[in-house]
Design a protein around this motif. Structure first.
Motif, mmCIF file in Angstrom:
data_model
loop_
_atom_site.group_PDB
_atom_site.id
_atom_site.type_symbol
_atom_site.label_atom_id
_atom_site.label_comp_id
_atom_site.label_asym_id
_atom_site.label_seq_id
_atom_site.Cartn_x
_atom_site.Cartn_y
_atom_site.Cartn_z
ATOM 1 N N LEU A 151 54.947 27.891 28.229
ATOM 2 C CA LEU A 151 54.357 28.273 28.758
ATOM 3 C C LEU A 151 54.870 29.421 30.129
ATOM 4 C CD1 LEU A 151 52.570 25.295 30.468
ATOM 5 C CD2 LEU A 151 52.003 26.905 28.727
ATOM 6 N N ARG A 152 56.728 29.144 30.306
ATOM 7 C CA ARG A 152 57.305 29.708 30.532
ATOM 8 C C ARG A 152 57.162 31.415 30.069
ATOM 9 N NH1 ARG A 152 57.799 32.324 33.858
ATOM 10 N NH2 ARG A 152 59.963 32.662 33.684
ATOM 11 N N SER A 153 57.286 31.102 27.842
ATOM 12 C CA SER A 153 57.582 32.051 27.579
ATOM 13 C C SER A 153 57.027 33.516 26.788
ATOM 14 C CB SER A 153 58.710 31.583 25.922
ATOM 15 O OG SER A 153 57.066 31.304 25.450
ATOM 16 N N THR A 154 55.078 32.869 28.272
ATOM 17 C CA THR A 154 54.332 33.535 28.057
ATOM 18 C C THR A 154 53.923 33.529 29.460
ATOM 19 O OG1 THR A 154 52.705 31.421 27.775
ATOM 20 C CG2 THR A 154 53.319 32.230 26.017
ATOM 21 N N ALA A 155 55.263 33.870 29.975
ATOM 22 C CA ALA A 155 55.003 34.251 31.446
ATOM 23 C C ALA A 155 53.869 33.368 32.925
ATOM 24 C CB ALA A 155 54.143 35.716 31.781
ATOM 25 N N VAL A 164 47.494 36.008 27.461
ATOM 26 C CA VAL A 164 48.599 35.876 26.635
ATOM 27 C C VAL A 164 48.136 36.035 25.445
ATOM 28 C CG1 VAL A 164 50.109 34.851 24.798
ATOM 29 C CG2 VAL A 164 49.351 33.227 26.678
ATOM 30 N N VAL A 165 46.883 36.763 25.492
ATOM 31 C CA VAL A 165 46.338 37.852 24.217
ATOM 32 C C VAL A 165 46.661 39.147 24.576
ATOM 33 C CG1 VAL A 165 44.078 38.225 23.067
ATOM 34 C CG2 VAL A 165 45.027 36.138 23.084
ATOM 35 N N ALA A 166 46.162 39.532 25.993
ATOM 36 C CA ALA A 166 46.570 40.856 26.640
ATOM 37 C C ALA A 166 47.617 40.896 26.711
ATOM 38 C CB ALA A 166 45.640 40.579 28.218
ATOM 39 N N GLN A 167 48.848 40.401 26.736
ATOM 40 C CA GLN A 167 49.793 40.492 26.424
ATOM 41 C C GLN A 167 50.448 40.857 25.187
ATOM 42 O OE1 GLN A 167 53.634 38.182 28.664
ATOM 43 N NE2 GLN A 167 51.382 36.648 29.239
ATOM 44 N N LEU A 168 49.998 40.455 24.231
ATOM 45 C CA LEU A 168 50.405 40.622 22.991
ATOM 46 C C LEU A 168 49.856 42.231 22.481
ATOM 47 C CD1 LEU A 168 49.788 36.972 20.686
ATOM 48 C CD2 LEU A 168 51.964 38.675 21.368
ATOM 49 N N LEU A 212 42.578 27.472 29.060
ATOM 50 C CA LEU A 212 42.200 29.362 28.811
ATOM 51 C C LEU A 212 42.413 30.399 29.242
ATOM 52 C CD1 LEU A 212 38.709 27.149 27.347
ATOM 53 C CD2 LEU A 212 40.688 27.894 25.779
ATOM 54 N N ARG A 213 42.336 30.298 30.012
ATOM 55 C CA ARG A 213 42.537 31.554 31.098
ATOM 56 C C ARG A 213 44.122 31.781 30.865
ATOM 57 N NH1 ARG A 213 38.557 32.171 35.525
ATOM 58 N NH2 ARG A 213 37.857 30.316 36.637
#
Lengths: 125, 125
Positions: free
Chosen positions: A61-65, A99-103, A93-94
């Motif tokens: 969770l942390r590594s995905t900010a 995460v998808v946006a960051q990727l 889900l939120r």
DNA sequence: CTAGAACTTAGAGCGCACTCTAAGTCAAAT
DNA sequence: ATTTGACTTAGAGTGCGCTCTAAGTTCTAG
């Protein structure tokens, strides 16, 4: 440890998870551990499998900010029991969307960097 | 602006780049602008196309977690002229590796989050 | 029994990247 | 010419996530 024991000291847990002992204590203080880490035969912490597994997920969770505060909310839901699984699902889900946006953003930026690299390689300035 | 002009005020530049005026001034103070932003008919900044283009690339570097200090190094190389293109290429290639690593870690974490989501959906705890 | 290493807590300190404030200057519109 | 609002600088403040310190306690080996 005299006998074989499934639990780990804080420094062993640190080694296993790749976090520092400072960070493990910090996370516990911040209310990020699911059930409170056990104290064995003293005031010293003992990390059992479930603790390690949770720390590993927490690290994802942390590594995905995901902010500490959001993780704390998630933990609070877990502590409230099974009735909160819909809320937990919603929270994850939120987060998934972020995460998808960051990727996506990072991938776009990588493309721009690669383009710049190609211009340096071609020597076209 | 009275006449059509290719340059932008700081607030226009902020709107165009998605950064705040505070951040644009901060980047300039930190030595992250390639040539020093021009000042037109006063002390007020005027951002020309090249400035905007650079800020956009700079934003890509930041969104891939390049530290301000590293960007400053890159800018210093650009200022030293064409002879530094090999060094710039090297710097970008090194950064590229960190970006790929970040993408990889984030993708792995996303998989773990997705797995957790699937367990909540199946109701299996 | 004792020495030394590893642990404990509470709280201070740090690095980064902004973000804002204060006090003043400049310019476009009336 | 004046008002209003955007601009200027230097420097202080903020939020986050650790990271470290100090002073004291406990475990393990010899």
């Amino acid at each position: 440890m005299t006998l074989v024991d499934a639990s780990l000291s804080i420094s062993e847990a640190a080694e296993r998870t790749g976090l520092s002992t400072h960070t493990l204590r910090y996370y516990e203080r911040e209310g990020l551990m699911l059930g409170g880490v056990g104290r064995a035969s003293s005031t010293h912490r003992r990390y059992v499998d479930a603790d390690i597994t949770w720390v590993e997920f927490l690290t994802k969770l942390r590594s995905t900010a995901m902010p500490i505060s959001r993780i704390r909310e998630y933990v609070a839901l877990v502590r409230q029991g099974d009735s909160t699984t819909p809320a937990r699902l919603e929270l994850l889900l939120r987060h998934r969307e972020t995460v998808v946006a960051q990727l996506d953003e990072m991938t776009r930026s990588l493309a721009a960097i690669d383009y710049k690299i190609s211009t340096y390689r071609k020597g076209s300035k």
